[in-house]
Design an enzyme around this catalytic site. Sequence first.
Site, PDB file in Angstrom:
ATOM      1  CB  CYS A   1      -0.986  -0.016   1.163  1.00  0.00           C
ATOM      2  SG  CYS A   1      -2.365   1.151   0.934  1.00  0.00           S
TER       3      CYS A   1
ATOM      4  CG  HIS B   1      -4.275  -3.179   2.716  1.00  0.00           C
ATOM      5  ND1 HIS B   1      -3.158  -3.058   3.520  1.00  0.00           N
ATOM      6  CD2 HIS B   1      -4.599  -1.930   2.335  1.00  0.00           C
ATOM      7  CE1 HIS B   1      -2.832  -1.778   3.627  1.00  0.00           C
ATOM      8  NE2 HIS B   1      -3.686  -1.076   2.911  1.00  0.00           N
TER       9      HIS B   1
ATOM     10  CD  GLU C   1      -2.111  -6.341   4.563  1.00  0.00           C
ATOM     11  OE1 GLU C   1      -2.127  -5.141   4.902  1.00  0.00           O
ATOM     12  OE2 GLU C   1      -2.019  -6.715   3.378  1.00  0.00           O
TER      13      GLU C   1
END
Length: 310
Positions: A142, A235, A237
């Site tokens: 990011c 993202h 994650e």
Amino acid sequence: MPIKIPADLPARLELENENIFVMTEERARSQDIRPLELAIVNLMPTKIATETQLLRLLGNSPLQVNITLLRTMQHESKNTPLQHLERFYRTFEQIRNRRFDGMVVTGAPVEHLPFEAVDYWQELRDIMEYANSHVYSTLYICWAAQAALYHFYGIPKYDLPTKRSGIFRHHVLHASCRLFRGFDDEFPAPHSRHTEIRAEDVAKVPNLRILAESDEAGLTLVESVDHKQVFMTGHLEYDRGTLDAEYRRDLLRGMNPQPPLHYYPQEDPQRMPLMTWRAHAHLFYSNWLNYYVYQDTPFDFTREAGDDNV
């Protein structure tokens, strides 16, 4: 991949409850293998949550990984207890003579600032330069991806008219890329950002290759042609509830945010979000560790610089 972490790291219990294989330092010392050395530069204010998210994905492969958590010295964290930082984190000065097989640099909520106005910008530049010579492959996430593309290649970021938040479909542009082994032709991934990097700027740099992009979210995944740098603007994650927590936080702040797109069933924020990206998230991190870190890194790479192991 069992990840080696301190027995008292808060993420340990949550990961074990999810059946993620973690290994304490004491058990790891009894194994006669060459573990991977992986550093996580955690720039997020909610450091414990980010640790847990990343360790969950990095722990899903058959090799042992030693994790070193890093923080910047130039920024005072207001959301993570000082005791946690002092117990589990190291600074760049403490590890700058070591080498790592891999490094992950997280995003940070500083997109509204010019890069040079971020209080730890010079320290982050030093870390990124260090990674180029002391880390075999680095994954930037990011804002960190935007920062690295700007620092190394002069690629600018652009303000978006509204926050780009939601789960977006992405096209795989190079199916033969090892990061996409086992992937479908399209994959979902969360985004949460106020700025973007544009594909036309990246395409001008011969050393870079665009790997995935979205019709709605734009450029998503870029790599250097030598695989030593990977840039992800999304993202993967994120947990199921991360975008929901951000949305409700912004509501409480009176920011009048739009609900994340393609996230809630029937776009209804009162319903539990669907988790649609978990499988590709695990696969992506497993592929990066296996093909860009483990398979390519020379066996003695982390010993070449005279590790201080402090």
